[in-house]
Design a protein around this motif. Structure first.
Motif, PDB file in Angstrom:
ATOM      1  N   ARG A  46       0.828  -1.204   0.000  1.00 19.96           N
ATOM      2  CA  ARG A  46       0.000   0.000   0.000  1.00 19.96           C
ATOM      3  C   ARG A  46       0.867   1.260   0.000  1.00 19.96           C
ATOM      4  NH1 ARG A  46      -4.275  -0.597   3.257  1.00 19.96           N
ATOM      5  NH2 ARG A  46      -2.864  -1.550   4.740  1.00 19.96           N
ATOM      6  N   LYS A  47       1.912   1.236   0.838  1.00 23.98           N
ATOM      7  CA  LYS A  47       2.726   2.443   1.008  1.00 23.98           C
ATOM      8  C   LYS A  47       3.621   2.725  -0.184  1.00 23.98           C
ATOM      9  CE  LYS A  47       2.991   2.541   5.984  1.00 23.98           C
ATOM     10  NZ  LYS A  47       3.417   1.322   6.685  1.00 23.98           N
ATOM     11  N   GLY A  50      -1.584  11.154  -5.440  1.00 24.66           N
ATOM     12  CA  GLY A  50      -1.560  10.792  -4.034  1.00 24.66           C
ATOM     13  C   GLY A  50      -1.392   9.322  -3.738  1.00 24.66           C
ATOM     14  N   THR A 103      -4.612   6.553   0.912  1.00 26.11           N
ATOM     15  CA  THR A 103      -4.786   7.191   2.204  1.00 26.11           C
ATOM     16  C   THR A 103      -5.989   6.639   2.957  1.00 26.11           C
ATOM     17  OG1 THR A 103      -6.050   8.873   1.059  1.00 26.11           O
ATOM     18  CG2 THR A 103      -3.760   9.382   1.512  1.00 26.11           C
ATOM     19  N   GLN A 104      -6.906   6.048   2.235  1.00 29.12           N
ATOM     20  CA  GLN A 104      -8.154   5.615   2.854  1.00 29.12           C
ATOM     21  C   GLN A 104      -8.172   4.094   3.017  1.00 29.12           C
ATOM     22  OE1 GLN A 104     -10.436   8.310   3.256  1.00 29.12           O
ATOM     23  NE2 GLN A 104      -8.710   9.495   2.457  1.00 29.12           N
ATOM     24  N   TYR A 117      -7.766  -2.238  -1.995  1.00 27.66           N
ATOM     25  CA  TYR A 117      -7.074  -1.189  -2.732  1.00 27.66           C
ATOM     26  C   TYR A 117      -6.430  -1.750  -3.990  1.00 27.66           C
ATOM     27  CZ  TYR A 117      -2.698  -2.807  -0.472  1.00 27.66           C
ATOM     28  OH  TYR A 117      -1.639  -3.544  -0.032  1.00 27.66           O
ATOM     29  N   ARG A 122      -7.738   6.416  -2.752  1.00 29.71           N
ATOM     30  CA  ARG A 122      -6.844   7.565  -2.614  1.00 29.71           C
ATOM     31  C   ARG A 122      -7.615   8.821  -2.212  1.00 29.71           C
ATOM     32  NH1 ARG A 122      -4.717   3.876  -5.932  1.00 29.71           N
ATOM     33  NH2 ARG A 122      -2.472   3.635  -5.848  1.00 29.71           N
TER      34      ARG A 122
END
Ligand code: GDP
Length: 472
Positions: free
Chosen positions: A93-94, A103, A106-107, A112, A295
């Motif tokens: 994710r990161k 971006g 973040t959510q 994802y 995002r």
């Protein structure tokens, strides 16, 4: 009652037939599809089902081959606790934000998507573990295309690793092993591969077909290679979907946000979901007012394999609920009402899953070809002995399949697997732990426990010959 009228036979006869099947019913009770077929068969009728499951009704339209496009694989991460599932999902994710994409992720919306350097995409379900995976399957939703089984290289194949493997296999989902924590001095990935070979799971290094990758979720080692292997596996699966139709998919999670209302994350399986679409998910419905990706971007459309959080439903559907889009608000509402009704009736529904007592009958009717068994015992020796003996009872008519075996009490995860795979659970010197018993009652899963090996074998043999007297 209705069935009796349709077949023009006395109600008492239908009830009598049900009783002979070991199902106690009243004249107002709704029978499940399987029981209906068996009962009708008794009277020389054949049942044709017209579905109220609207999803089926709407997807009857065959897709044109030229409309099918490639879609991203949907991946679930499973494995034993503390072996690094969350760390792996966090690392991906990161780090996986390609240039140009606005971006980072973040959510936390339950799933994802990431885009690799070559432009290809992978969708990850953000709830790791086989329990979530199988709970969805028990609700009739299979979302996952590929399962990543994380095994810590400084540990061993642990009970939950075995469970994860069985759960993926029972679902027919291909696995890739991620052998984690190779940065640790005590890591021994070779040992893990050897252990897997001992379980008849040959990874590529061992001349087998199952892919595996040594990784360190902490240091980011081997992750790129792992993602490439996922894409390779996906290629073999030839995953496609038609984006040019109203969306269908599955709910991943849903909750009530105090300020904004009900927020549901869905994964689109086919078609394209658009703002303004009228959606029915489980027994909730509503018009899509807004959509956001992982995002935090507001989006207008979401195509196949996209996770998307939507605003506008009148409640929180359950994870695993299917969703569909309707042209007409009234139609969607009617179906929602019908579904609520059906669900209420289903809570008093008769036997849904197979039981030992019913096997003989089903075999005699010729509709039953495979008996799935989950086997748990107190020691490895008796589990293996029973597993061997059970398998040997397979006949030409019926194949005995041990879909999961292990040492330890019967757990909720065993019950979920039984529910998703229509299996019976046999315990040897073990009992259901904690809330497993309640869940089994709710899911109507047959659990048999024994303390003498021969009793277990004899019971199964008798059941297969239709000799087991129904329990009262
Ligand atoms: P989960 O229970 O499977 O989700 O496991 P976690 O991701 O929570 O990881 C459990 C522990 O192992 C945490 O303390 C992590 O920091 C650690 N861990 C995870 N991956 C690695 C790794 O690759 N190397 C090392 N050294 N530690 C790791």
């Amino acid at each position: 009652g209705e069935v009796a009228t349709m077949m023009d036979v006395p109600i008492t006869k239908v009830i009598g037939t049900c009783m002979s099947l070991g199902i106690m019913v009243t004249m107002n009770q709704r029978l499940d599809a399987e029981t209906l077929s068996i009962v009708a068969d008794e009277f020389g009728f054949e049942v044709e089902f017209i579905t109220t499951d609207i999803e089926e009704a709407t997807t009857v339209v065959e897709d044109n081959v030229e409309d099918l496009v490639h879609r991203a694989p949907i991946v679930t991460v499973m494995g034993h606790v503390d072996h690094g599932k969350t760390s792996l999902l966090d690392y991906i994710r990161k780090t996986n934000v390609i240039a140009g994409e606005s971006g980072g992720i973040t959510q936390h919306i339950g799933a994802y998507g990431v885009t690799l350097e070559n432009g290809q995409k992978i969708t990850f379900l953000d709830t790791p573990g086989h329990e979530a995976f199988t709970a969805m399957r028990a609700r009739g939703a299979q979302l996952t295309d590929i399962a990543i089984i994380v095994v810590a290289a400084d540990d061993d194949i642990m009970p939950q690793t075995k469970e994860a493997i069985s759960h993926a296999q029972a679902a027919g989902v291909p696995m890739i092993f991620a052998i984690n924590k190779v940065d640790k001095p005590t890591a021994n990935p070779e040992k893990i591969k050897e252990r897997l070979a001992g379980m008849n799971l040959l990874v590529e290094d061992w001349g087998g077909k199952i892919q595996s990758q040594d990784i360190s979720a902490k240091m980011g080692m081997g992750i790129k290679e792992l993602l490439e292997k996922i894409l390779l596996e996906a290629e073999l699966l030839e995953l496609t979907a038609n984006p040019k139709k109203p969306a269908v998919g599955v709910v991943v999670e849903a909750f009530l946000d105090k300020g904004r209302g009900y927020i549901s994350t869905v994964l689109v399986q086919a078609g394209t979901l658009k703002i303004g679409d009228y959606v029915l998910a489980g027994k909730n419905h509503g018009k899509v007012k807004a959509m956001h990706d992982e995002r935090g971007n507001s989006v207008k459309e979401a195509g196949p394999s996209s996770p998307i959080s939507i605003l506008g439903l009148d409640g929180a559907p359950t994870a695993g609920d299917k969703f569909n889009v309707y042209e007409d608000e009234r139609e969607a509402k009617q179906i929602a009402v019908k579904r609520t009704q059906l669900m209420r009736e289903q809570s008093v529904r008769t036997q849904k899953h197979i039981t030992l007592a019913e096997i003989g009958r089903r075999i005699a009717l010729g509709q039953f070809k495979e008996l799935n068994i989950i086997l748990k015992g107190d020691v490895d020796g008796s589990v293996e002995a029973l597993s061997d003996s059970f398998s040997k009872l397979s006949t030409e008519e019926i194949q005995i399949k041990i879909i999961h075996k292990g040492v330890g009490a019967i757990t909720e995860s065993d019950v979920l697997l039984a529910s998703a795979s229509d299996a019976i659970i046999i315990g040897f010197n073990v009992r259901p732990a904690g809330s497993a018993k309640q869940l089994a009652d709710k899911e109507e899963i047959d659990i048999k426990t024994y303390s003498i090996i021969y009793d277990a074998i004899d019971d199964l043999k008798d059941a297969m010959e239709g000799m087991l007297s129904p329990e009262l």
